[in-house]
Design a protein around this motif. Structure first.
Motif, PDB file in Angstrom:
ATOM      1  N   GLN A 156      -3.955   0.377   9.423  1.00  0.00           N
ATOM      2  CA  GLN A 156      -3.996   1.702   8.774  1.00  0.00           C
ATOM      3  C   GLN A 156      -3.190   2.742   9.543  1.00  0.00           C
ATOM      4  O   GLN A 156      -2.767   3.738   8.975  1.00  0.00           O
TER       5      GLN A 156
ATOM      6  N   GLY B 299       0.894   3.745  -2.984  1.00  0.00           N
ATOM      7  CA  GLY B 299       0.357   5.047  -2.595  1.00  0.00           C
ATOM      8  C   GLY B 299       1.360   6.162  -2.835  1.00  0.00           C
ATOM      9  O   GLY B 299       1.016   7.199  -3.413  1.00  0.00           O
TER      10      GLY B 299
ATOM     11  N   PRO C 278      -4.148  15.446  -1.276  1.00  0.00           N
ATOM     12  CA  PRO C 278      -3.910  14.235  -0.479  1.00  0.00           C
ATOM     13  C   PRO C 278      -2.620  14.338   0.310  1.00  0.00           C
ATOM     14  O   PRO C 278      -2.570  14.004   1.489  1.00  0.00           O
TER      15      PRO C 278
ATOM     16  N   SER D  95       0.834  -1.205   0.000  1.00  0.00           N
ATOM     17  CA  SER D  95       0.000   0.000   0.000  1.00  0.00           C
ATOM     18  C   SER D  95       0.864   1.248   0.000  1.00  0.00           C
ATOM     19  O   SER D  95       0.588   2.206  -0.733  1.00  0.00           O
TER      20      SER D  95
ATOM     21  N   LEU E 195      -2.569  14.579   4.585  1.00  0.00           N
ATOM     22  CA  LEU E 195      -1.857  13.589   5.393  1.00  0.00           C
ATOM     23  C   LEU E 195      -0.649  14.212   6.068  1.00  0.00           C
ATOM     24  O   LEU E 195      -0.355  13.947   7.231  1.00  0.00           O
TER      25      LEU E 195
ATOM     26  N   TRP F 159      -7.158   4.309  15.930  1.00  0.00           N
ATOM     27  CA  TRP F 159      -6.415   3.452  15.005  1.00  0.00           C
ATOM     28  C   TRP F 159      -5.299   2.656  15.670  1.00  0.00           C
ATOM     29  O   TRP F 159      -4.571   1.941  14.972  1.00  0.00           O
TER      30      TRP F 159
ATOM     31  N   ILE G 228      -0.098   2.364   7.668  1.00  0.00           N
ATOM     32  CA  ILE G 228      -0.190   2.647   6.233  1.00  0.00           C
ATOM     33  C   ILE G 228      -0.436   4.130   5.950  1.00  0.00           C
ATOM     34  O   ILE G 228       0.315   4.760   5.202  1.00  0.00           O
ATOM     35  N   VAL G 229      -1.489   4.684   6.545  1.00  0.00           N
ATOM     36  CA  VAL G 229      -1.949   6.019   6.137  1.00  0.00           C
ATOM     37  C   VAL G 229      -0.866   7.103   6.292  1.00  0.00           C
ATOM     38  O   VAL G 229      -0.614   7.840   5.343  1.00  0.00           O
ATOM     39  N   PRO G 230      -0.194   7.193   7.445  1.00  0.00           N
ATOM     40  CA  PRO G 230       0.848   8.233   7.520  1.00  0.00           C
ATOM     41  C   PRO G 230       1.993   8.003   6.527  1.00  0.00           C
ATOM     42  O   PRO G 230       2.700   8.943   6.175  1.00  0.00           O
TER      43      PRO G 230
ATOM     44  N   LEU H 271       1.683   7.021   3.395  1.00  0.00           N
ATOM     45  CA  LEU H 271       1.278   7.113   1.990  1.00  0.00           C
ATOM     46  C   LEU H 271       1.937   8.246   1.222  1.00  0.00           C
ATOM     47  O   LEU H 271       1.998   8.222   0.004  1.00  0.00           O
TER      48      LEU H 271
END
Lengths: 289, 320
Positions: free
Chosen positions: A153, A97, B39, A93, B43, A148, A156-158, A160
């Motif tokens: 996630q 990403g 995006p 991811s 973030l 979280w 993952i999310v930070p 991306l």
């Protein structure tokens, strides 16, 4: 210091081979290659014998036949299959990403004009020089506010996006895509999105691929952040699983080494297939992200 | 009736709606850049910039994870300045950073010079092999090195013993543990830096080396007078990145000394700043004090960056 060589010199140069590398240079390079690869080989040796052999002197440098037994134990003690799957999910991811989102933002910074562009880009560049680690406590607070903690996630999310990734994609896009091409596409009625997706992105796909690889490898090898946010064994990434193995090992080194080896194999296999492109990518100016 | 309606219908079908759509289209085109960077900035703000600023705020509180907090002003910082553990961690961080960065970059310079040689055989093989450490995970590397540096059974001590030296207790002593951790870092990054240097060297015309050789310059002279000047900008870059990376060393000291855990040994002999931050924040759950360590780390980075900058400009002005 160095004027153009005269014609006579050039003629001499052509006649005899100059600058041949002496043998000792190859010897030194061989030593370097050995030092680079030996720890990995040693990891496998210990992982394939038992820990008694690992502690024998003089060192026992031939792999034994115990690898599958120890690997089996690794899978018994920590949920290693789950850890491998988690690592694959997280790293893939993040790699994909970063390649897409950084290409998108890099495209905007390289090719589109909009108010605030330079200021925003300056902020991106400046944050590249601040170590992310110093903000882990608030990062943890935010992730826990989002509910979280102990989820994938949170890892993952930070991950991306990366400031380095934007910098890297912007460089490649501004040097690869010329304004003529953009202009022609616009005259033909293409929207900005179509220009990005149909023209710009396909042209910089090699650079995006290398960036994605970097993202993948860094995420696979990341330790501190997953160590902070992942709590339960079924959420562990392989790096955290190794640490757990080391805790429960009672100095069983063979086991820790098997775990380490198993965690390294996927990246090594990837490296065998894409190593040349990674080397090329670094040589084109990829910097530590 | 149809004739009356027709112009309006026609307008509806072509003129006005098209203009309206064109306006929408134009607006969308003007907003597109922001949509493309959104995006990232979303973030980046949530997980990057905001936490950074928030660290400074938390550092002013006595704050624990259950949410109890009390404003204490600069008390955390004065406590930090009186804390020998902090100064120890600072010393360890610098010591490990210097021990790893200097040999690493020197070695990378030499390697790049050799790997760039016109007549090097198997260049691709050597380039690939020096990159293997970079793809190996830190956690795995650390466990292997800890074994190789083991006091009683480590291969390195065995080898030193063969040469007639005493065994060194790497994990337990200050210098020993620093050398061991520095070796892990240098092992990991040397090849990577080599490739960065090599990239810059490829831009140097090969004729330069051949001509220098014809003029009788040996490899050392070529290195001194061609390679080093060509690499100056990228050397500065690698010094800066190695500094930033070196100041946040965490995994190596944590795993190198499994008995030592978060303190990296009973005497905190190899506890780095990041490890100290982690110990305070997540080991003892005093977020405020941990955040103060984070702020201190930030100050250190700024100071080191400023020194780097001064040195660099000095080098530039000395050699125009």
């Amino acid at each position: 210091m160095n004027p153009a060589p005269s014609t006579t010199r050039r003629a001499t140069r052509r006649r005899r081979p100059v600058n041949r590398l002496p043998l000792w240079v190859y010897a030194l390079l061989g030593v370097m290659a050995f030092v680079s690869v030996f720890p990995l080989y040693w990891m496998f040796v210990v992982a394939s014998t038992d820990s008694a052999t690992a502690y024998s002197l003089p060192p026992h440098v031939v792999p034994g036949g115990n690898f599958f037994h120890l690997a089996g134990l690794v899978f018994d003690i920590v949920p290693f299959v789950q850890a491998l799957l988690n690592s694959v999910a997280v790293s893939t991811s993040i790699g994909v990403g970063q390649a897409l989102l950084c290409a998108l933002a890099g495209f905007a910074f390289a090719k589109l004009r909009f108010p605030g562009r330079n200021t925003l880009f300056l902020i991106v560049v400046l944050t590249m020089t601040v170590p992310a680690q110093l903000a882990v406590i608030p990062q943890y607070l935010i992730v826990s506010k989002l509910g979280w903690v102990d989820t994938l996630q949170a890892v993952i999310v930070p991950g991306l996006v990366s400031a380095f990734g934007i910098f890297w994609m912007r460089q490649h896009i501004s040097s690869t895509i010329d304004d003529e091409l953009m202009h022609a596409a616009r005259v033909d009625g293409a929207t900005t999105w179509q220009i990005f997706w149909r023209i710009a992105f396909p042209l910089v796909r090699p650079a995006a691929f290398v960036l994605g690889l970097f993202g993948f490898v860094n995420a696979w090898n990341d330790f501190l952040w997953p160590f902070i946010v992942l709590k339960s064994p079924e959420r562990y990434t392989v790096q955290i699983a190794i640490k757990a193995l080391q805790n429960s090992r009672d100095i069983d080194l063979g086991l820790a080494m098997s775990g380490s080896f198993l965690a390294t194999v996927p990246v090594l296999v990837l490296f065998v297939f894409v190593g040349r492109r990674l080397v090329q990518g670094i040589m084109e100016g990829a910097f530590k992200g | 009736m149809t004739t009356v309606l027709r112009p309006a219908a026609a307008a509806k079908a072509t003129g006005q709606p098209t203009r309206k759509r064109r306006v929408q289209q134009g607006l969308r085109e003007r907003l597109a850049p922001y949509a493309y960077i959104a995006p990232f900035f979303l973030l980046f703000f949530i997980f990057g910039l905001f936490p950074l600023l928030f660290t400074f705020y938390i550092a002013l509180f006595d704050w624990n994870p259950i949410g109890e907090r009390e404003f204490v002003g600069l008390a955390n910082f004065s406590e930090l300045l009186d804390d020998p553990r902090f100064w120890g961690a600072l010393r360890n961080t610098f010591s490990i950073w210097l021990l790893s960065t200097v040999p690493q970059l020197l070695l990378a310079l030499g390697l790049a010079h050799v790997l760039n040689h016109v007549r090097l055989r198997a260049a691709a093989f050597f380039r690939m092999s020096v990159l293997v450490p970079y793809v190996t995970s830190v956690a795995a590397t650390t466990i292997v090195f800890a074994q190789l540096f083991d006091r009683d059974y480590g291969m390195l001590n065995w080898f030193l013993g063969l040469l007639g030296f005493q065994h060194i207790d790497f994990t337990a002593s200050v210098w020993g543990s620093h050398v061991m951790i520095a070796a892990m870092i240098a092992w990991r990054w040397t090849g990577y830096n080599t490739l960065l240097y090599l990239a810059s060297l490829q831009a140097v015309p090969r004729d330069l080396y051949e001509a220098a050789a014809v003029d009788g310059a040996n490899s050392w002279k070529q290195f001194r007078h061609i390679t080093i000047p060509a690499l100056r900008p990228i050397i500065v870059f690698t010094v800066v990145t190695s500094t930033i990376y070196g100041l946040q060393i965490f995994t190596e000291p944590l795993l190198a000394n499994p008995v030592g855990g978060l303190t990296c040994g009973a005497a905190r002999q190899c506890q780095t700043l990041t490890l100290f931050l982690y110990e305070q924040g997540f080991g003892r759950f005093s977020f405020g004090y941990g955040a103060a360590v984070g702020v201190a780390l930030f100050v250190v980075v700024v100071i080191v960056a400023a020194i780097n900058y001064l040195l660099v400009t000095r080098i530039r002005s000395e050699r125009p």
